[in-house]
Design a protein around this motif. Structure first.
Motif, mmCIF file in Angstrom:
data_model
loop_
_atom_site.group_PDB
_atom_site.id
_atom_site.type_symbol
_atom_site.label_atom_id
_atom_site.label_comp_id
_atom_site.label_asym_id
_atom_site.label_seq_id
_atom_site.Cartn_x
_atom_site.Cartn_y
_atom_site.Cartn_z
ATOM 1 N N MET A 1 -18.364 7.530 -38.124
ATOM 2 C CA MET A 1 -18.389 7.979 -36.201
ATOM 3 C C MET A 1 -18.314 6.830 -35.775
ATOM 4 O O MET A 1 -19.226 6.124 -36.014
ATOM 5 N N VAL A 2 -17.077 6.215 -34.514
ATOM 6 C CA VAL A 2 -16.513 5.516 -33.805
ATOM 7 C C VAL A 2 -18.157 5.311 -32.750
ATOM 8 O O VAL A 2 -17.777 6.544 -32.685
ATOM 9 N N PRO A 3 -18.225 4.624 -32.034
ATOM 10 C CA PRO A 3 -19.572 4.454 -31.629
ATOM 11 C C PRO A 3 -19.252 4.806 -30.158
ATOM 12 O O PRO A 3 -17.802 4.418 -29.682
ATOM 13 N N MET A 4 -19.344 4.903 -29.290
ATOM 14 C CA MET A 4 -18.879 5.694 -27.842
ATOM 15 C C MET A 4 -19.400 4.425 -27.514
ATOM 16 O O MET A 4 -18.062 5.023 -26.331
ATOM 17 N N ASP A 5 -19.375 4.071 -27.250
ATOM 18 C CA ASP A 5 -18.786 2.427 -26.122
ATOM 19 C C ASP A 5 -17.316 1.812 -26.735
ATOM 20 O O ASP A 5 -16.587 1.802 -26.274
ATOM 21 N N VAL A 6 -16.932 1.695 -28.283
ATOM 22 C CA VAL A 6 -15.534 1.410 -28.651
ATOM 23 C C VAL A 6 -14.629 2.824 -28.376
ATOM 24 O O VAL A 6 -13.826 2.450 -27.876
ATOM 25 N N VAL A 7 -15.123 3.796 -27.923
ATOM 26 C CA VAL A 7 -14.550 5.334 -27.791
ATOM 27 C C VAL A 7 -13.672 4.801 -26.416
ATOM 28 O O VAL A 7 -12.829 4.950 -26.075
ATOM 29 N N ALA A 8 -15.239 4.627 -25.448
ATOM 30 C CA ALA A 8 -14.230 4.591 -24.083
ATOM 31 C C ALA A 8 -13.520 3.328 -24.036
ATOM 32 O O ALA A 8 -12.376 2.951 -23.457
ATOM 33 N N VAL A 9 -13.953 1.958 -24.708
ATOM 34 C CA VAL A 9 -12.637 1.419 -24.425
ATOM 35 C C VAL A 9 -11.409 1.343 -25.382
ATOM 36 O O VAL A 9 -10.347 1.175 -23.906
ATOM 37 N N ILE A 10 -11.057 2.114 -26.073
ATOM 38 C CA ILE A 10 -9.993 2.922 -26.228
ATOM 39 C C ILE A 10 -9.355 3.811 -25.858
ATOM 40 O O ILE A 10 -7.652 3.689 -25.536
ATOM 41 N N ARG A 11 -10.230 4.490 -24.540
ATOM 42 C CA ARG A 11 -9.068 5.591 -23.409
ATOM 43 C C ARG A 11 -8.541 4.598 -22.502
ATOM 44 O O ARG A 11 -7.927 4.784 -21.936
ATOM 45 N N HIS A 12 -10.127 3.857 -22.234
ATOM 46 C CA HIS A 12 -9.328 2.920 -20.988
ATOM 47 C C HIS A 12 -8.097 1.789 -21.241
ATOM 48 O O HIS A 12 -7.906 2.646 -20.235
ATOM 49 N N LYS A 13 -8.006 0.933 -22.505
ATOM 50 C CA LYS A 13 -7.109 0.529 -22.680
ATOM 51 C C LYS A 13 -5.561 1.270 -22.804
ATOM 52 O O LYS A 13 -4.643 0.819 -22.291
ATOM 53 N N VAL A 14 -5.761 2.625 -23.603
ATOM 54 C CA VAL A 14 -4.446 3.063 -23.702
ATOM 55 C C VAL A 14 -4.258 4.019 -21.743
ATOM 56 O O VAL A 14 -2.752 3.929 -21.728
ATOM 57 N N ALA A 15 -5.582 4.518 -21.580
ATOM 58 C CA ALA A 15 -4.972 6.310 -20.195
ATOM 59 C C ALA A 15 -4.674 5.077 -19.463
ATOM 60 O O ALA A 15 -3.867 5.599 -18.462
ATOM 61 N N SER A 16 -5.792 4.234 -19.192
ATOM 62 C CA SER A 16 -5.594 3.388 -17.915
ATOM 63 C C SER A 16 -4.698 2.284 -18.186
ATOM 64 O O SER A 16 -3.573 2.091 -16.593
#
Length: 488
Positions: A1-16
């Motif tokens: 499972m991907v750590p939560m901090d990496v999930v936050a980076v993924i969503r920020h880079k793609v969505a923002s």
């Protein structure tokens, strides 16, 4: 499972920032499907830390033996004599196990959690079911603190409550509270749920059918409702009234209620319950529906306990720990006894004697029932004369006072003089003797004239030699004159 901090980076880079998924995957070293899944997810799963199970060899060793004893506990326990965690720990120690008490307590908690029943939310239609129970409370009637019992009947659809404070938790109060509850609701429900209280159930038979008390069975037949009983020892089967009764005891009976009587305190308690119910619009609407669904109320049921008793030689009878007088002419005969919450009634034919019910150890003696025995026992009459004349009322107290003053300090002689008046009252009636006493007090002649019944047997023939002699009729008034001359 991907750590939560990496999930936050993924969503920020793609969505923002608008970075393409391919570039983010290359930069983070993840597959494009993984990046795409976290970007499109509506809810991010929160990773839960794995529970670390510590090795516990002692617990594992004792768990099997503890579970065996716990499963077999019903073979050596009964009622409220239950197996506790501490007692289980002691039994394990006696069998050679060395587990700590804390370990056994945790095992017992797991056992109980595994046996816990799953509660089912129920739906009650209007007029379908009411629940009944007794609750121990403390009250202060006339400033005297004493224990009482609160009867509660709760209608399950509307939540409408009826409460009644009872002096005892017996069949008489139980039946009277039902009559009062149905009268208050102005109708009868289809069924009423109870626990296995002795006022209703005489015996629980094999297979759990109940043998009902005769008077309770008559109550159910009179109002035509179905009695339903909970499983023995399972009070939560009627949790609605259990929970409500505890709430009433904590919220409406604190501080301890005071009043002139249990009836007055019951009226005040019911007013508080009605006011609380009327403040909830949902309950008010439900009560309107349930009131129209209740069956019509029949004539009130006579909830008094009825039995036939044999009177003995003493003209009183012991009922619920208290003595009640009966007419002396009933001694040795069979009479009907009606025991109510506030009255005790004896009946023989068309004649009835009613007493107010007194507390355990008390007495309700009406000495007017004992006129003939007292007229023959001056010593006993002297001891109860004050109570007797007070029960008769005027002019009997004046007669007794006059006799006491005339023959003072010899009260036994005054009692002997009062005895003929009692015999005459028993024979002719109290009202007729009352007028004779007033006349006797006015003229000072305190000796009553007793009309003796003539004997019907044939008189013996008088010899000729004695026929010329006349025998005078005895007159007690001459004896009084001789006593007055002697005292002068």
């Amino acid at each position: 499972m991907v750590p939560m901090d990496v999930v936050a980076v993924i969503r920020h880079k793609v969505a923002s920032e608008g970075v393409p998924i391919r570039e983010v995957a290359r930069e983070l070293g993840l597959s494009r499907n993984t990046i795409r899944r976290y970007v499109r997810a509506n809810k991010i799963p929160v990773p839960r830390p794995e529970k670390q199970v510590r090795p516990s060899p002692v617990r594992d060793e004792v768990a099997t033996a503890a579970a065996a004893i716990w499963r077999a506990r019903r073979s050596f326990t009964a009622g409220k004599q239950r197996l506790t965690a501490k007692r289980l720990w002691e039994l394990l120690r006696e069998n050679g196990h060395t587990a700590s008490e804390r370990t056994v307590r945790r095992l017992v908690a797991e056992f109980r959690s595994g046996e816990r029943e799953v509660t089912v939310p129920l739906v009650y239609t209007p007029g379908e079911l009411a629940q009944v129970d007794f609750f121990e409370v403390w009250v202060e009637p006339s400033g005297i603190r004493q224990k009482a019992w609160m009867f509660v009947m709760r209608l399950m659809h509307s939540g409408r409550d009826f409460a009644m404070l009872c002096a005892q938790q017996d069949a008489t109060w139980f039946l009277a509270a039902h009559v009062a509850a149905f009268t208050y609701f102005a109708g009868v429900v289809a069924a009423v749920a109870y626990d296995n209280l002795s006022a209703a159930v005489a015996k629980i038979l094999v297979g759990a059918p109940r043998l009902l008390r005769p008077r309770f069975a008559a109550l159910c037949a009179h109002y035509a409702f179905e009695p339903r009983f909970c499983r023995p020892g399972e009070g939560h089967d009627k949790g609605g009234v259990e929970r409500r009764g505890g709430h009433v005891r904590r919220q409406h009976l604190v501080p301890i209620p005071r009043g002139e009587s249990l009836a007055a305190m019951t009226t005040a308690l019911q007013a508080r319950l009605d006011a609380q119910h009327s403040r909830n619009p949902m309950y008010v609407e439900a009560w309107a529906r349930e009131r129209s669904a209740l069956r019509p109320l029949p004539a009130p049921f006579d909830g008094r306990q009825v039995r036939t008793v044999q009177l003995r030689h003493h003209a009183s009878y012991l009922v619920a720990g208290a003595h009640y007088s009966v007419p002396s002419r009933w001694c040795g005969q069979m009479v009907d006894l009606f025991l109510g919450i506030d009255t005790v009634t004896f009946a023989k034919g068309d004649e009835t004697i009613c007493h107010p019910r007194v507390a355990f150890g008390g007495r309700s003696i009406d000495y007017r029932h004992l006129l003939l025995p007292l007229s023959r026992k001056p010593q006993a009459l002297r001891q109860v004369a004050h109570e007797l004349v007070a029960q008769f009322g005027s002019p009997w107290p004046e007669l007794w006072e006059t006799l006491c003053n005339r023959y003072s300090p010899d009260l036994i002689e005054a009692a002997r003089r009062l005895a003929p008046w009692l015999e005459r009252a028993d024979r002719e009636g109290v009202g007729r003797v009352k007028r004779a006493i007033i006349t006797a007090l006015a003229c000072g002649t305190l000796v009553p004239f007793l009309q003796r019944t003539r004997r019907t047997e044939t008189l013996a023939a008088v010899p000729l030699a004695l026929s010329e002699y006349a025998v005078e009729t005895p007159d007690l008034s001459r004896y009084d004159v001789l006593l007055e001359r002697a005292s002068a």
